[in-house]
Write a protein that holds these residues in place. Structure first.
Motif, short mmCIF file in Angstrom:
data_model
loop_
_atom_site.label_atom_id
_atom_site.label_comp_id
_atom_site.label_asym_id
_atom_site.label_seq_id
_atom_site.Cartn_x
_atom_site.Cartn_y
_atom_site.Cartn_z
N ALA A 76 7.51 -5.07 -17.40
CA ALA A 76 7.33 -5.15 -15.94
C ALA A 76 6.64 -3.90 -15.41
O ALA A 76 5.74 -4.00 -14.56
CB ALA A 76 8.69 -5.33 -15.27
N ALA A 77 7.02 -2.72 -15.90
CA ALA A 77 6.39 -1.48 -15.44
C ALA A 77 4.92 -1.44 -15.84
O ALA A 77 4.06 -1.03 -15.03
CB ALA A 77 7.13 -0.28 -16.00
N THR A 78 4.60 -1.87 -17.04
CA THR A 78 3.21 -1.91 -17.49
C THR A 78 2.41 -2.88 -16.64
O THR A 78 1.26 -2.60 -16.27
CB THR A 78 3.14 -2.30 -18.97
OG1 THR A 78 3.89 -1.36 -19.74
CG2 THR A 78 1.71 -2.34 -19.46
N THR A 79 2.99 -4.02 -16.32
CA THR A 79 2.31 -5.01 -15.48
C THR A 79 2.06 -4.46 -14.08
O THR A 79 0.95 -4.60 -13.54
CB THR A 79 3.15 -6.30 -15.39
OG1 THR A 79 3.35 -6.82 -16.71
CG2 THR A 79 2.47 -7.34 -14.53
N LEU A 80 3.05 -3.82 -13.49
CA LEU A 80 2.88 -3.22 -12.16
C LEU A 80 1.79 -2.14 -12.18
O LEU A 80 0.97 -2.06 -11.26
CB LEU A 80 4.19 -2.64 -11.66
CG LEU A 80 5.26 -3.66 -11.27
CD1 LEU A 80 6.61 -2.98 -11.08
CD2 LEU A 80 4.85 -4.41 -10.02
N ASP A 81 1.78 -1.32 -13.23
CA ASP A 81 0.76 -0.28 -13.34
C ASP A 81 -0.64 -0.89 -13.50
O ASP A 81 -1.60 -0.40 -12.92
CB ASP A 81 1.06 0.65 -14.50
CG ASP A 81 2.30 1.50 -14.26
OD1 ASP A 81 2.70 1.65 -13.08
OD2 ASP A 81 2.87 2.00 -15.24
N ALA A 82 -0.75 -1.95 -14.28
CA ALA A 82 -2.05 -2.60 -14.48
C ALA A 82 -2.56 -3.24 -13.19
O ALA A 82 -3.75 -3.15 -12.87
CB ALA A 82 -1.95 -3.65 -15.58
N ILE A 83 -1.68 -3.86 -12.44
CA ILE A 83 -2.07 -4.46 -11.15
C ILE A 83 -2.50 -3.36 -10.18
O ILE A 83 -3.50 -3.49 -9.47
CB ILE A 83 -0.93 -5.32 -10.57
CG1 ILE A 83 -0.69 -6.54 -11.45
CG2 ILE A 83 -1.25 -5.74 -9.14
CD1 ILE A 83 0.56 -7.32 -11.09
N GLY A 84 -1.75 -2.26 -10.16
CA GLY A 84 -2.12 -1.13 -9.30
C GLY A 84 -3.48 -0.56 -9.66
O GLY A 84 -4.28 -0.23 -8.78
N LEU A 85 -3.78 -0.48 -10.95
CA LEU A 85 -5.08 0.01 -11.39
C LEU A 85 -6.19 -0.95 -10.96
O LEU A 85 -7.24 -0.52 -10.47
CB LEU A 85 -5.10 0.17 -12.91
CG LEU A 85 -6.42 0.62 -13.52
CD1 LEU A 85 -6.80 2.01 -13.01
CD2 LEU A 85 -6.34 0.59 -15.02
N ALA A 86 -5.96 -2.25 -11.12
CA ALA A 86 -6.97 -3.25 -10.72
C ALA A 86 -7.23 -3.18 -9.22
O ALA A 86 -8.39 -3.23 -8.78
CB ALA A 86 -6.50 -4.65 -11.12
N VAL A 87 -6.19 -3.04 -8.43
CA VAL A 87 -6.35 -2.92 -6.98
C VAL A 87 -7.13 -1.65 -6.65
O VAL A 87 -8.03 -1.65 -5.80
CB VAL A 87 -4.98 -2.94 -6.26
CG1 VAL A 87 -5.11 -2.53 -4.81
CG2 VAL A 87 -4.35 -4.31 -6.38
#
Length: 103
Positions: A76-87
């Motif tokens: 979940a933390a990796t997913t949140l970080d990846a979404i934040g990077l994409a944004v």
């Protein structure tokens, strides 16, 4: 001039063989669209989410996961970080395009 002749003339003009014909304004279908496509309000929300909310949630999940025995915390933390990077990439590209178009 028929449509086929007009398209042929345009193609020749693009190839450098002949000048392109003038197309009347009534026939154009494109509107003046800015180089950036994100409205100001959406940009502000995405910027806040990408730079504040998503990284904070990633750290929160990563920190509380082991304490509460969440086996899914790393994913979940990796997913949140990846979404934040994409944004962040999207808003950064939008800001660069906006800056270029104003110069």
């Amino acid at each position: 001039m028929t449509d086929e002749q007009e398209l042929s003339a345009i193609a020749r003009g693009l190839a450098g063989d002949a000048p392109t014909p003038d197309i009347p304004a009534a026939e154009t279908t494109t509107q003046d669209v800015p180089d950036w496509l994100i409205p100001d309000k959406l940009y502000d929300v995405l910027k806040w989410c990408g730079l504040v909310l998503l990284p904070a949630l990633g750290v929160l999940v990563q920190t509380l996961g082991p304490v509460w025995g969440w086996s899914w915390a790393d994913a979940a933390a990796t997913t949140l970080d990846a979404i934040g990077l994409a944004v962040g990439v999207v808003i950064g590209a939008s800001a660069l395009n906006a800056r270029r178009s104003t110069k």
